[in-house]
Design a protein around this motif. Structure first.
Motif, PDB file in Angstrom:
ATOM      1  N   GLU A  30      -1.399  48.839 -34.910  1.00 12.01           N
ATOM      2  CA  GLU A  30      -1.631  47.503 -34.603  1.00 12.01           C
ATOM      3  C   GLU A  30      -3.024  47.280 -34.663  1.00 12.01           C
ATOM      4  OE1 GLU A  30       0.122  45.854 -31.124  1.00 12.01           O
ATOM      5  OE2 GLU A  30       1.984  47.237 -31.214  1.00 12.01           O
ATOM      6  N   PRO A  32      -6.380  45.252 -34.100  1.00 13.40           N
ATOM      7  CA  PRO A  32      -7.130  44.348 -32.926  1.00 13.40           C
ATOM      8  C   PRO A  32      -7.259  43.037 -33.336  1.00 13.40           C
ATOM      9  CG  PRO A  32      -8.734  45.760 -34.038  1.00 13.40           C
ATOM     10  CD  PRO A  32      -7.517  46.348 -34.839  1.00 13.40           C
ATOM     11  N   ILE A  33      -7.263  41.868 -32.472  1.00 14.29           N
ATOM     12  CA  ILE A  33      -7.421  40.700 -32.662  1.00 14.29           C
ATOM     13  C   ILE A  33      -8.901  40.320 -32.389  1.00 14.29           C
ATOM     14  CG2 ILE A  33      -6.830  38.494 -31.776  1.00 14.29           C
ATOM     15  CD1 ILE A  33      -4.421  40.007 -32.921  1.00 14.29           C
ATOM     16  N   THR A  35     -11.289  37.246 -31.970  1.00 13.13           N
ATOM     17  CA  THR A  35     -10.988  35.861 -31.714  1.00 13.13           C
ATOM     18  C   THR A  35     -12.429  35.186 -32.080  1.00 13.13           C
ATOM     19  OG1 THR A  35      -9.503  36.204 -30.177  1.00 13.13           O
ATOM     20  CG2 THR A  35     -10.477  34.007 -30.186  1.00 13.13           C
ATOM     21  N   ARG A  56     -12.204  42.789 -43.004  1.00 10.93           N
ATOM     22  CA  ARG A  56     -11.087  41.846 -42.519  1.00 10.93           C
ATOM     23  C   ARG A  56      -9.757  42.894 -42.539  1.00 10.93           C
ATOM     24  NH1 ARG A  56     -10.515  36.298 -42.821  1.00 10.93           N
ATOM     25  NH2 ARG A  56      -8.443  36.890 -41.658  1.00 10.93           N
ATOM     26  N   PHE A  59      -8.986  44.175 -38.674  1.00 11.89           N
ATOM     27  CA  PHE A  59      -8.568  43.122 -37.633  1.00 11.89           C
ATOM     28  C   PHE A  59      -8.206  41.985 -38.147  1.00 11.89           C
ATOM     29  CE2 PHE A  59     -13.082  41.966 -38.869  1.00 11.89           C
ATOM     30  CZ  PHE A  59     -12.844  40.824 -39.257  1.00 11.89           C
ATOM     31  N   ILE A  60      -7.336  41.463 -37.157  1.00  8.65           N
ATOM     32  CA  ILE A  60      -6.576  39.926 -37.266  1.00  8.65           C
ATOM     33  C   ILE A  60      -7.676  38.993 -36.641  1.00  8.65           C
ATOM     34  CG2 ILE A  60      -4.877  38.412 -36.779  1.00  8.65           C
ATOM     35  CD1 ILE A  60      -3.345  40.893 -36.346  1.00  8.65           C
ATOM     36  N   LEU A  61      -8.135  37.991 -37.733  1.00  2.00           N
ATOM     37  CA  LEU A  61      -9.146  36.957 -37.234  1.00  2.00           C
ATOM     38  C   LEU A  61      -8.274  35.709 -36.598  1.00  2.00           C
ATOM     39  CD1 LEU A  61     -12.068  36.254 -36.770  1.00  2.00           C
ATOM     40  CD2 LEU A  61     -11.830  35.337 -39.214  1.00  2.00           C
ATOM     41  N   GLN A  62      -8.660  35.404 -35.154  1.00  2.99           N
ATOM     42  CA  GLN A  62      -8.051  34.388 -34.871  1.00  2.99           C
ATOM     43  C   GLN A  62      -9.215  33.280 -34.463  1.00  2.99           C
ATOM     44  OE1 GLN A  62      -6.768  35.287 -30.847  1.00  2.99           O
ATOM     45  NE2 GLN A  62      -5.065  33.543 -30.648  1.00  2.99           N
ATOM     46  N   ASN A  88      -9.833  41.834 -28.641  1.00  9.72           N
ATOM     47  CA  ASN A  88      -8.660  41.934 -27.980  1.00  9.72           C
ATOM     48  C   ASN A  88      -8.735  41.305 -26.303  1.00  9.72           C
ATOM     49  OD1 ASN A  88      -7.171  43.108 -30.054  1.00  9.72           O
ATOM     50  ND2 ASN A  88      -7.827  44.999 -29.121  1.00  9.72           N
TER      51      ASN A  88
END
Length: 117
Positions: A30, A32-33, A35, A56, A59-62, A88
Motif C-alpha cells: 500500500e 503511503p498518502i 497530503t 510519484r 506515494f499517492i498525492l492527496q 499518512n
C-alpha cells in the motif's frame, strides 16, 4: 487466482490457508498518502509538485484546498505556511519540499512495509 488452483489440487488445512492469506495480503504494497495542503494560485505549491514528480510512484498525492469551507481548521493552522505536507496523516514538512526528509520517510515506510512477521 493461484490460491484457487492450489486449493483444487490440494486440500490444505485451515492454518495453512490462513497463513497463505496473510502472506498474500502482506505482499500487496500500500502506497503511503502524501497530503499537500494548498490553495488556488499557490506558486510555491506548483513548484513543490514539480519537485515531487520523480517520486510519484512511491506515494499517492492527496491535495487539500485550505480555502474550501470544509477545511477551515486547516486554513487557520496553515494559512501562512503553505505548502504543507503530511505523510499518512502526520506532519512531514512545510514551505518547500525537503528531499532528505521525504526520502528518509519513504524509505522508513517502505522498510516497515517489507517486514514480515
Amino acid at each position: 487466482m493461484y490460491l484457487q488452483h492450489f486449493t483444487k489440487l490440494v486440500k490444505p488445512s485451515k492454518p495453512i490457508l490462513e497463513f497463505l492469506f496473510r502472506r498474500m495480503s502482506r505482499l500487496k504494497k500500500e502506497l503511503p498518502i502524501l497530503t499537500l495542503f494548498t490553495k488556488d494560485s499557490c506558486t510555491l505549491c506548483d513548484e513543490a509538485k514539480k519537485v515531487l514528480e520523480p517520486y510519484r510512484h512511491r506515494f499517492i498525492l492527496q491535495e487539500v484546498d485550505i480555502t474550501d469551507p470544509d477545511n477551515c481548521v486547516w486554513f487557520e493552522r496553515y494559512k501562512y505556511d503553505i505548502p504543507v505536507f503530511h505523510m499518512n496523516g502526520q506532519f512531514l514538512m512545510m514551505h518547500q519540499v525537503n528531499l532528505k526528509i521525504l526520502e528518509k520517510q519513504l524509505a522508513k515506510l517502505e522498510q516497515d512495509g517489507n517486514k514480515m512477521w
